[in-house]
Design a protein around this motif. Structure first.
Motif, mmCIF file in Angstrom:
data_model
loop_
_atom_site.group_PDB
_atom_site.id
_atom_site.type_symbol
_atom_site.label_atom_id
_atom_site.label_comp_id
_atom_site.label_asym_id
_atom_site.label_seq_id
_atom_site.Cartn_x
_atom_site.Cartn_y
_atom_site.Cartn_z
ATOM 1 N N ILE A 42 0.842 -1.191 0.000
ATOM 2 C CA ILE A 42 0.000 0.000 0.000
ATOM 3 C C ILE A 42 0.880 1.244 0.000
ATOM 4 O O ILE A 42 1.918 1.285 0.647
ATOM 5 C CB ILE A 42 -0.920 -0.012 1.240
ATOM 6 N N HIS A 93 -2.318 -4.761 -4.137
ATOM 7 C CA HIS A 93 -1.820 -3.387 -4.105
ATOM 8 C C HIS A 93 -2.954 -2.372 -4.125
ATOM 9 O O HIS A 93 -3.968 -2.568 -4.802
ATOM 10 C CB HIS A 93 -0.916 -3.153 -5.329
ATOM 11 N N ALA A 94 -2.749 -1.301 -3.379
ATOM 12 C CA ALA A 94 -3.624 -0.126 -3.433
ATOM 13 C C ALA A 94 -2.776 1.093 -3.132
ATOM 14 O O ALA A 94 -2.047 1.103 -2.137
ATOM 15 C CB ALA A 94 -4.752 -0.238 -2.419
ATOM 16 N N GLY A 96 -3.804 4.095 -2.171
ATOM 17 C CA GLY A 96 -4.337 4.673 -0.948
ATOM 18 C C GLY A 96 -4.526 6.167 -0.955
ATOM 19 O O GLY A 96 -5.496 6.671 -0.415
ATOM 20 N N ALA A 110 -7.723 1.067 0.575
ATOM 21 C CA ALA A 110 -6.428 0.674 1.147
ATOM 22 C C ALA A 110 -6.602 0.085 2.541
ATOM 23 O O ALA A 110 -5.978 -0.933 2.874
ATOM 24 C CB ALA A 110 -5.485 1.878 1.188
ATOM 25 N N VAL A 153 -4.116 2.736 7.885
ATOM 26 C CA VAL A 153 -3.480 1.411 7.846
ATOM 27 C C VAL A 153 -3.202 0.914 9.258
ATOM 28 O O VAL A 153 -3.487 -0.239 9.594
ATOM 29 C CB VAL A 153 -2.204 1.450 6.991
#
Length: 187
Positions: A42, A93-94, A96, A110, A153
């Motif tokens: 991320i 995957h991101a 974010g 994300a 996160v």
């Protein structure tokens, strides 16, 4: 006649790049155990080859050349993790958020990706508009939506490996300093 970018030169460049990596923190999470995992990569610099290469790469605007650096000649953090992931691992995957503006539209996706994963590699840092000659910033703090991304996160409670891709010193959020591991990968 000079020979440029031959295999020997590329090998030397790779070795120099590897030697420049700095492990700032490791609370025992590295090296990663080979057991199957869901890994979320991320951050806005996870798959950004130009920010990774820095301000004197082709396409950065610092060079007087119109060419762009060929994408296939750069391995981003995401590319490398996908290529090196052991069998049975899932790498997602991101981005974010954005670095160039406060864009945070990607935060929910994300955070969801992080919550669904076993481990997060959070890749933050600089972007080309904020590095190099005549591109200074008024602060050394993370730009754009990166501080909000750190909060989102870490709120998932998942272990985080922080990865910094930048060209100058950064003031980091306290939560990021508490990562399971923290690496500096200067561009």
């Amino acid at each position: 006649q000079a020979v440029m970018a031959c295999p020997a030169h590329r090998q030397t460049n790779l070795e120099i790049a590897r030697q420049s990596l700095v492990l700032l923190r490791n609370e025992g999470i590295l090296p990663l155990a080979p057991a199957p995992r869901k890994l979320a990569v991320i951050g806005p610099n996870a798959d950004d080859p130009l920010s990774q290469l820095g301000d004197w790469s082709l396409g950065s605007g610092q060079c007087n050349l119109q060419n762009s650096h060929p994408r296939q000649s750069t391995t981003t953090i995401l590319d490398g993790l996908k290529a090196m992931a052991p069998a049975g691992w899932t790498v997602t995957h991101a981005p974010g958020c954005a670095i160039e503006h406060e864009g945070q539209d990607g935060l929910p996706a994300a955070a969801r990706l992080a919550a669904e994963s076993d481990l997060v590699v959070l890749v933050l840092g600089d972007s080309l508009p904020f590095i190099g000659e005549t591109h200074s910033t008024a602060t050394l703090e993370l730009q754009g939506g990166q501080k909000a991304l750190v909060e989102a996160v870490f709120a998932t409670g998942k272990p985080v490996i922080g990865v910094l891709v930048n060209s100058k010193p950064l003031v980091l959020p306290a939560k990021l300093l508490g990562s399971a591991a923290l690496l500096e990968l200067f561009n």
